[in-house]
Enzyme design. Structure first.
Site, PDB file in Angstrom:
ATOM      1  N   THR A  13       0.725  -1.386  -0.081  1.00 16.95           N
ATOM      2  CA  THR A  13       0.090   0.062   0.026  1.00 16.95           C
ATOM      3  C   THR A  13       1.044   1.344   0.117  1.00 16.95           C
ATOM      4  O   THR A  13       0.570   2.396  -0.669  1.00 16.95           O
ATOM      5  CB  THR A  13      -0.981  -0.195   1.482  1.00 16.95           C
ATOM      6  N   SER A  57       1.644  -7.655  -0.584  1.00 14.89           N
ATOM      7  CA  SER A  57       2.688  -8.609   0.103  1.00 14.89           C
ATOM      8  C   SER A  57       2.035 -10.068   0.416  1.00 14.89           C
ATOM      9  O   SER A  57       2.825 -10.728   0.383  1.00 14.89           O
ATOM     10  CB  SER A  57       2.609  -7.907   1.515  1.00 14.89           C
ATOM     11  N   THR A  89       1.737  -4.336   4.141  1.00 15.85           N
ATOM     12  CA  THR A  89       1.606  -5.040   5.658  1.00 15.85           C
ATOM     13  C   THR A  89       0.850  -6.086   6.008  1.00 15.85           C
ATOM     14  O   THR A  89       0.922  -6.862   7.000  1.00 15.85           O
ATOM     15  CB  THR A  89       0.489  -3.963   6.414  1.00 15.85           C
ATOM     16  N   ASP A  90       0.139  -6.668   4.801  1.00 16.54           N
ATOM     17  CA  ASP A  90      -0.689  -8.126   5.044  1.00 16.54           C
ATOM     18  C   ASP A  90       0.215  -9.132   5.519  1.00 16.54           C
ATOM     19  O   ASP A  90      -0.028 -10.049   6.416  1.00 16.54           O
ATOM     20  CB  ASP A  90      -1.379  -8.594   3.646  1.00 16.54           C
TER      21      ASP A  90
HETATM   22  N1  DAS Z   1      -1.884  -4.115  -0.301  1.00 19.45           N
HETATM   23  C1  DAS Z   1      -1.799  -4.888   0.874  1.00 19.45           C
HETATM   24  C2  DAS Z   1      -0.410  -5.561   0.976  1.00 19.45           C
HETATM   25  O1  DAS Z   1       0.306  -5.506   0.045  1.00 19.45           O
HETATM   26  C3  DAS Z   1      -1.871  -3.995   2.284  1.00 19.45           C
HETATM   27  C4  DAS Z   1      -1.146  -3.118   2.737  1.00 19.45           C
HETATM   28  O2  DAS Z   1       0.080  -2.907   2.017  1.00 19.45           O
HETATM   29  O3  DAS Z   1      -0.961  -2.537   3.694  1.00 19.45           O
HETATM   30  O4  DAS Z   1       0.096  -6.203   1.859  1.00 19.45           O
END
Ligand code: DAS
Length: 324
Positions: A13, A57, A89-90
C-alpha cells in the site's frame, strides 16, 4: 560525514496509487519516489534506494525474502549504516519474523509500510519511512535484530502482529509489549532486545510446510491431503492451548512428517503438561508432535521451513522450538 541508509522497496500500500490506472490502487511508486516524498530525510543521511519487488505482500514468497536478506547484507557490507525495507502490511509480520531468523548483522534492519495509500488524506507512508530511518540511524537499535516501525512505535520482529484490517495502529506486540517509540524526532527504547536464535539463510528448493486450522467438527482430512501432496511438514493452528479433535488426533498419529502444534487463539504460550485426554497436548507430544511454545502458527511455519532447509534433525527441531 552523513551516514548511509539503504532502502529496499518490495511493494504494498505504501507505494500504491490509482492515479495512472484507475480501478483501485496498485503498486506505482519506486523506492526512489518513496524517499522523494519525504524531503526532510536528506538532512539525516545519504540514501541508496532499490525497488526489489513491486508486489502486494500476499504474493511475496519466502524465496523473495531470502533475496532481500542477501541484498540487505550486501548493503551493510558495502558500508550502509542501516537498512529500511518497505512492504505491504498483509504479510509484513512474516517477512519480519523470517528475516529476524537470518539477520546476522549488528546494524539495524527495519521494516515498515502503510495502512493508507498515498492517494488518501493523511496517508501514513511518509511518516513511517521517516520514523524507520530515525530508528535505523539510532545506535541503540544495534543488536536488536529486525525491527518493525509503524505509527511511531517500534516492535520486535519476534512478537509483532497485524491485528486490524484498516487501523493505523494495526501492529501490536502480543505477549511481550513494544520495544520503544519515536517521539519529538527521537528514538526512545523502553524494553530490552528480544532473545534471538540465528540460522543460515536457506538456498535451493525450500521445504513445503502448510498451516491447518482446527475447527469444530474437524476430521483431520486436510492433514492427510498434505501428506498425499508430498508436503514436508505442517503446523496445526490448534484449539486453545494445544488441542485437536479425536479424529484429527488419529490422523496425526499416522503422519510421517513433522507436525508442530501452535494455537489459533492469537496469544499466549502453548501447554505441555496440563491436559491428558486423547487430542490434548500430552497425547500430541506422545505421538511425536513439536509444541510451538510462544510462536504463533505463521511464525512456527517459517521456523520449521528454515530448520528443515538447514537439515536439522527431529531432536534439533524440538530443542529449537523449546528455546526460541
Ligand atoms: N496491499 C496490501 C499489501 O500489499 C496491504 C498493505 O500494504 O497494507 O499487503
Amino acid at each position: 560525514m552523513k551516514p548511509t541508509i539503504s532502502v529496499g522497496a518490495l511493494g504494498g500500500t505504501i507505494c500504491m496509487s490509482a492515479k495512472n490506472s484507475g480501478g483501485g490502487v496498485k503498486p506505482s511508486f519506486s523506492a526512489e519516489q518513496l524517499l522523494e516524498a519525504v524531503p526532510k530525510l536528506s538532512n539525516l543521511a545519504n540514501f541508496r534506494a532499490k525497488t526489489l519487488f513491486a508486489l502486494a505482500s500476499g504474493s511475496l514468497k519466502v524465496e523473495n525474502l531470502i533475496e532481500v536478506y542477501h541484498w540487505a547484507k550486501k548493503e551493510v557490507e558495502n558500508g550502509a549504516d542501516g537498512v529500511v525495507i518497505t512492504q505491504g502490511t498483509d504479510s509484513l509480520e512474516e517477512s519480519a519474523f523470517l528475516l529476524n531468523l537470518l539477520w546476522d548483522e549488528q546494524k539495524p534492519l527495519v521494516i515498515t509500510g502503510a495502512m493508507r495509500n498515498p492517494d488518501q488524506i493523511s496517508s501514513d507512508g511518509a511518516g513511517n519511512i521517516y520514523a524507520s530511518v530515525l530508528t535505523a540511524l539510532d545506535k541503540n537499535s544495534h543488536n536488536r535484530g529486525v525491527l518493525v516501525v509503524f505509527n511511531n512505535t517500534i516492535h520486535s520482529a519476534r512478537w509483532v502482529h497485524k491485528s486490524n484490517t484498516f487501523a493505523l495502529e494495526t501492529f501490536v506486540s502480543i505477549n511481550a509489549g513494544i520495544q520503544g517509540v519515536i517521539a519529538e524526532d527521537e528514538v526512545k527504547y523502553i524494553n530490552l532486545a528480544s532473545k534471538r536464535v540465528i540460522f543460515k539463510a536457506p538456498s535451493g528448493v525450500l521445504p513445503k510446510v502448510s498451516i491447518v486450522t482446527s475447527y469444530m467438527g474437524e476430521c483431520g482430512c486436510e492433514l492427510k491431503l498434505l501428506e498425499d501432496a508430498k508436503f514436508n511438514g505442517v503446523v496445526v493452528a490448534s484449539f486453545g492451548a494445544g488441542h485437536v479433535s479425536i479424529d484429527s488426533m488419529k490422523v496425526i498419529e499416522s503422519l510421517k512428517f513433522p507436525v508442530v502444534i501452535s494455537s489459533r487463539t492469537g496469544s499466549g504460550v502453548i501447554a505441555k503438561k496440563t491436559y491428558g485426554y486423547y487430542g490434548s497436548e500430552i497425547t500430541l507430544q506422545e505421538s511425536g508432535c513439536i509444541m510451538s511454545g510462544w510462536l504463533n502458527p505463521l511464525q512456527s511455519r517459517l521456523l520449521l521451513i528454515v530448520l528443515l532447509a538447514n537439515g536439522k534433525s527431529k531432536a534439533e527441531i524440538l530443542e529449537t522450538f523449546d528455546k526460541i
